[in-house]
Design an enzyme around this catalytic site. Structure first.
Site, PDB file in Angstrom:
ATOM      1  N   LYS A 176      -9.483   5.215   1.165  1.00  0.00           N
ATOM      2  CA  LYS A 176      -9.935   3.981   0.483  1.00  0.00           C
ATOM      3  C   LYS A 176      -9.726   4.144  -0.877  1.00  0.00           C
ATOM      4  O   LYS A 176     -10.543   4.233  -1.906  1.00  0.00           O
ATOM      5  CB  LYS A 176     -10.943   3.630   0.928  1.00  0.00           C
ATOM      6  CG  LYS A 176     -11.891   2.945   1.258  1.00  0.00           C
ATOM      7  CD  LYS A 176     -11.282   1.808   1.012  1.00  0.00           C
ATOM      8  CE  LYS A 176     -11.853  -0.586   0.577  1.00  0.00           C
ATOM      9  NZ  LYS A 176     -11.145  -1.560   0.865  1.00  0.00           N
ATOM     10  N   ASP A 197      -9.026  -0.254   5.626  1.00  0.00           N
ATOM     11  CA  ASP A 197      -9.070  -1.777   5.889  1.00  0.00           C
ATOM     12  C   ASP A 197      -7.926  -2.378   5.819  1.00  0.00           C
ATOM     13  O   ASP A 197      -8.307  -3.418   7.776  1.00  0.00           O
ATOM     14  CB  ASP A 197      -9.757  -2.689   4.654  1.00  0.00           C
ATOM     15  CG  ASP A 197      -9.565  -2.538   3.795  1.00  0.00           C
ATOM     16  OD1 ASP A 197      -8.231  -1.797   3.524  1.00  0.00           O
ATOM     17  OD2 ASP A 197      -9.219  -2.995   2.650  1.00  0.00           O
ATOM     18  N   ASP A 219     -11.912   4.984  17.786  1.00  0.00           N
ATOM     19  CA  ASP A 219     -12.199   4.210  18.697  1.00  0.00           C
ATOM     20  C   ASP A 219     -10.675   3.067  19.093  1.00  0.00           C
ATOM     21  O   ASP A 219     -10.797   2.545  20.452  1.00  0.00           O
ATOM     22  CB  ASP A 219     -13.461   4.090  18.693  1.00  0.00           C
ATOM     23  CG  ASP A 219     -14.470   5.095  19.090  1.00  0.00           C
ATOM     24  OD1 ASP A 219     -14.009   5.867  19.150  1.00  0.00           O
ATOM     25  OD2 ASP A 219     -15.728   4.994  20.195  1.00  0.00           O
ATOM     26  N   ASP A 255     -12.509   8.699  13.240  1.00  0.00           N
ATOM     27  CA  ASP A 255     -13.432   8.178  14.314  1.00  0.00           C
ATOM     28  C   ASP A 255     -13.832   6.908  14.837  1.00  0.00           C
ATOM     29  O   ASP A 255     -13.431   6.868  15.699  1.00  0.00           O
ATOM     30  CB  ASP A 255     -15.381   8.595  13.307  1.00  0.00           C
ATOM     31  CG  ASP A 255     -16.192   8.580  15.093  1.00  0.00           C
ATOM     32  OD1 ASP A 255     -15.940   9.056  16.343  1.00  0.00           O
ATOM     33  OD2 ASP A 255     -17.302   8.024  14.107  1.00  0.00           O
ATOM     34  N   TYR A 260     -19.780  13.093   6.695  1.00  0.00           N
ATOM     35  CA  TYR A 260     -20.369  14.446   8.217  1.00  0.00           C
ATOM     36  C   TYR A 260     -20.922  15.047   7.433  1.00  0.00           C
ATOM     37  O   TYR A 260     -22.396  15.442   8.618  1.00  0.00           O
ATOM     38  CB  TYR A 260     -19.022  14.438   9.279  1.00  0.00           C
ATOM     39  CG  TYR A 260     -18.955  13.178  10.093  1.00  0.00           C
ATOM     40  CD1 TYR A 260     -18.565  12.103   9.585  1.00  0.00           C
ATOM     41  CD2 TYR A 260     -19.097  13.419  11.545  1.00  0.00           C
ATOM     42  CE1 TYR A 260     -18.192  11.277  10.848  1.00  0.00           C
ATOM     43  CE2 TYR A 260     -18.849  12.604  12.538  1.00  0.00           C
ATOM     44  CZ  TYR A 260     -18.310  10.903  11.772  1.00  0.00           C
ATOM     45  OH  TYR A 260     -18.234  10.496  13.235  1.00  0.00           O
TER      46      TYR A 260
HETATM   47  C1  IPM Z   1     -16.119  11.150  17.927  1.00  0.00           C
HETATM   48  C2  IPM Z   1     -17.794  11.134  18.371  1.00  0.00           C
HETATM   49  C3  IPM Z   1     -18.742  11.709  17.489  1.00  0.00           C
HETATM   50  C4  IPM Z   1     -18.084  11.965  15.936  1.00  0.00           C
HETATM   51  C5  IPM Z   1     -20.066  11.918  17.880  1.00  0.00           C
HETATM   52  C6  IPM Z   1     -20.678  12.189  19.368  1.00  0.00           C
HETATM   53  C7  IPM Z   1     -21.264  12.685  16.890  1.00  0.00           C
HETATM   54  O1  IPM Z   1     -17.828   9.678  17.936  1.00  0.00           O
HETATM   55  O2  IPM Z   1     -15.564  12.537  18.555  1.00  0.00           O
HETATM   56  O3  IPM Z   1     -15.572  10.741  17.998  1.00  0.00           O
HETATM   57  O4  IPM Z   1     -18.493  11.143  15.554  1.00  0.00           O
HETATM   58  O5  IPM Z   1     -17.331  13.126  15.687  1.00  0.00           O
HETATM   59 MG    MG Z   2     -16.523   7.896  17.353  1.00  0.00          MG
END
Ligand code: IPM
Ligand code: MG
Length: 350
Positions: A187, A219, A247, A243, A136
């Protein structure tokens, strides 16, 4: 105590408004608020996704309650002006390197997940995502031409040992206070960065004999998250893997609309930024369809980690659990309740 309210774009303002109502009910006048534009809203109001006045407010405040950033109208802007730079800029400027993402199955929610109830029963983990390093923020990065004249994009994945060590310590300290299990995701079979990560985690492990440590390739971790998610207790991982996995983990417990997060620069408290992990969801913005529970739960984390009000945090979390157990369901949970009605259900449960 001063709270910086940064609602941002899309559904951000709607969900932050509900979190604010809940905070008012629980804390009353003990908290004061100042609001500032951020993300696409910041760009439209002041020509930058993180206007200086917004950053200044964030630096002055005791805690930051953040909505979401991301606006299709800003998609064609050059990268430094894109809404996402606001949250990345805040994380970096404030040094918020530890991102806590608790993932818990609320009672009565076994059937809200896309996974089978017997798979999701008992999920209770915290993903500790490193937040200010990795690909990042690594340099060099950019665009260039190859010798053959082809367009090329490149990024740099990197960590130094101090960045890994503090995340590892955070993970071990949390695991020690929970069920005593820590899973470090990397990884290391392919990446130099991950080999260093694993080495440092092993060094720190020597100081925590009471914690059971396992290493998992990312993975495999993605697979295990849908195969036996209840296995995980505390997970530590880098910025990019965290990240993605957070999700994914959100769907194990029903919806990304349920997951709060805390971004800290000292895992034991002090200044923090609190935000739902979902994005700005421009497709449903302004329609009252967004689930405010992730924002409300983020407010609870703020009370606990930054403001020293753990009982108030407990009350809010209990009220969210009660509202869900009572059948409160926004569209993401298969129901029809509006954002406001979900907020009302939490207020009623308080
Ligand atoms: C998160 C989001 C952010 C990230 C984006 C909006 C930059 O996806 O906080 O998980 O990738 O960290
Ligand atoms: Mg995110």
């Amino acid at each position: 105590m001063l709270i910086a309210l940064l609602p941002g774009d899309g559904i951000g303002p709607e969900v932050v408004a509900e979190a604010r109502r809940v905070l008012d009910a629980v804390c009353g006048a003990a908290l004061t608020y100042e609001e500032a534009p951020v993300g696409g809203a910041g760009y439209k109001a002041a020509g930058h996704p993180l206007p200086p006045a917004t950053l200044d407010l964030a630096q002055r405040a005791d805690a930051i309650l953040f909505g979401a950033v991301g606006d299709p109208e800003c998609d064609s802007l050059e990268r430094p002006l894109r809404p996402e730079q606001a949250i990345l800029g805040l994380r970096r400027a404030l040094g918020l390197w530890a991102n806590l993402r608790p993932v818990r199955l609320f009672p009565g929610m076994d059937d809200a997940s896309t996974l089978r109830p017997e798979v999701v029963r008992g999920i209770d983990m915290v993903i500790v995502r490193e937040l200010t390093g990795d690909v990042y923020f690594g340099t060099p990065r950019g665009r260039r031409a190859t010798p053959e004249g082809l367009r090329e994009g490149f990024d740099t994945m990197r960590y130094d040992e101090s960045e890994v060590r503090r995340i590892a310590i955070t993970g071990f300290e949390m695991a020690r206070r929970r069920r005593g299990r820590l899973c470090s995701v990397d990884k290391a079979n392919v990446l130099e960065t991950s080999q260093l990560w694993r080495e440092i985690v092993c060094e720190v492990a020597a100081e925590y004999p009471e914690v059971a440590l396992e290493h998992m390739y990312v993975d495999n971790a993605a697979m295990q998250l849908v195969r036996r998610p209840a296995h995980f207790d505390v997970v530590i991982t880098g910025n990019l893997f965290g990240d993605i996995l957070s999700d994914q983990a959100s769907m194990c417990v029903g919806s990304i609309g349920l997951l709060p997060s805390a971004s800290l620069r000292d895992w034991q408290g002090a200044l923090g930024l609190y935000e739902p992990i979902h994005g700005s969801a421009p497709d449903i913005a302004g329609q009252g369809k967004a689930n405010p529970l992730a924002a409300i739960l983020s407010a609870a984390m703020m009370l606990r980690h930054s403001l020293g009000l753990p009982e108030a945090a407990d009350r809010i979390e209990a009220a969210v659990a009660k509202a869900l157990a009572g059948g409160a369901r926004s569209p993401d949970l298969g129901g029809t309740m509006t954002t406001r009605a979900m907020g009302d259900a939490v207020l009623a449960a308080l």
